[in-house]
Enzyme design. Structure first.
Site, short mmCIF file in Angstrom:
data_model
loop_
_atom_site.label_atom_id
_atom_site.label_comp_id
_atom_site.label_asym_id
_atom_site.label_seq_id
_atom_site.Cartn_x
_atom_site.Cartn_y
_atom_site.Cartn_z
N HIS A 61 164.79 9.64 46.83
CA HIS A 61 164.67 8.70 47.94
C HIS A 61 165.60 7.51 47.66
CE1 HIS A 61 161.11 10.97 49.08
NE2 HIS A 61 161.08 10.29 50.22
N SER A 94 159.24 8.54 55.08
CA SER A 94 159.39 7.75 53.85
C SER A 94 160.76 7.09 53.73
CB SER A 94 159.15 8.65 52.63
OG SER A 94 159.98 9.79 52.67
#
Length: 352
Positions: A323, A88
């Site tokens: 993230h 990711s």
């Protein structure tokens, strides 16, 4: 002198002195031009048709070969195709930009702000570029495929000259570790009590990561393979509102990120040593991202890392939690661009 019956005299009699001079001039011009026109470069220049300039990578490779010179790090990286693999952090989760990144047909969550796009635009790859990173991918997923997509390894070939990849965070259970720290319930382990489980998963990664890198270099033997570490998520200066983490939690989590990065660094160094020992053409290089977000960690005034986002309906953390933001992806892109320019710090293979 030639008599009246000789060839020049007969020609002169037919065309006259001026005509003879013109004929001789045409003969001389033809003798000079025909050999030159036989050369492709001159033929293209004179006639401007049926010619195509060589690709930059091919041209540079040919020039280096003709002069017996080694290719530069950039020439090595761009002489073929670029493939972006990984999890990711490479797919760009957390850096979504509006409807352009809402793709219900793909479960890999690749976004338009992932660092791949900057790398692909910064350099001219003779074989083009492609984007295959997939959210949630482990070393096994990159090898075998995930979310209905084939193996990421299958995207590589002898024509691949650059590979970028991030992997390892899912193998050690990064999301699970974060949840264990954030959710403080009587039956939860908290942060530090997860140490034993993490150690077991790190031990498994010490085996699976070198195996994966070996498969990457086997499929793309001439490529520069750039393996990214993970950025430090927390500043360890102030408590981030809403994520239920103490400063001690932040320090502990940063420490686990540092441990993971060191494992990746060692695996990369060993893989590159194998290439050198075998006199290989490519390289395996570590891209150190641990301090890439310094001053911009989660919870800062200008974050490069998303903080905790909760889906109240599902009572679960959003995938974008912890993230990189779009600015974070830009920071990672700069690291990759710099590494492509710089090279592995050792001589690369000679052109073949």
């Amino acid at each position: 002198m030639a008599g009246p019956g000789t060839w020049p005299a007969r020609v002169r009699a037919r065309v006259g002195d001026r005509g003879l001079a013109v004929a001789l001039l045409l003969v001389l011009l033809a003798a000079a031009i025909v050999p030159l026109v036989a050369l492709p470069a001159v033929r293209c220049e004179v006639f401007g048709a049926g010619c195509r300039a060589p690709l930059p990578g091919v041209q540079a490779r040919a020039a280096a070969r003709d002069h017996g010179e080694a290719l530069t790090p950039v020439q090595i990286a761009t002489r073929g195709a670029y493939a972006a693999l990984g999890d990711s952090y490479s797919a760009g989760v957390g850096a979504e930009e509006g409807l352009a990144d809402q793709n219900p047909l793909s479960k890999c969550d690749r976004t338009s702000r992932a660092y791949y796009h900057t790398v692909a635009k910064t350099f001219s790859f003779a074989g083009g570029s492609s984007f295959w990173a997939c959210s949630g991918a482990t070393t096994a997923d990159i090898r075998d495929g995930k979310s209905g997509e084939p193996s990421q390894l299958s995207r590589l070939s002898e024509g691949t000259s650059l590979v970028t990849i991030s992997v390892g965070g899912n193998d050690i259970g990064f999301a699970k570790i974060m949840a264990g720290c954030v959710v403080k319930l009587p039956w939860s382990k908290g942060c530090e009590k997860q140490g034993g489980d993490i150690a077991d998963r790190m031990a498994a990664l010490r085996e699976s990561l070198p195996q994966l890198i070996s498969k990457v270099t086997a499929r793309a033997p001439g490529a520069r393979v750039l393996v990214m570490g993970y950025p430090r998520p927390f500043s360890e200066i102030s408590v981030t509102g809403g994520d239920n983490l103490t400063l001690d939690d932040q320090r502990w989590l940063n420490g686990r990120a540092r441990d993971l990065n060191e494992l990746i660094r060692q695996a990369v160094a060993e893989a590159d040593q194998h290439i050198v020992a075998a006199h290989g053409q490519g390289s395996v290089e570590f891209v150190d991202a641990y301090n890439a977000f310094s001053g911009h960690e989660a919870g800062s005034s200008d974050p490069y890392m998303n903080g905790l986002s909760v889906n109240l309906g599902a009572l679960a953390a959003e995938p974008r939690s912890y993230h990189p933001t779009a600015k974070g992806q830009d920071a990672l892109a700069r690291l990759f661009v710099d590494q492509i320019d710089k090279g592995p710090g050792r001589p690369l293979g000679q052109p073949s």
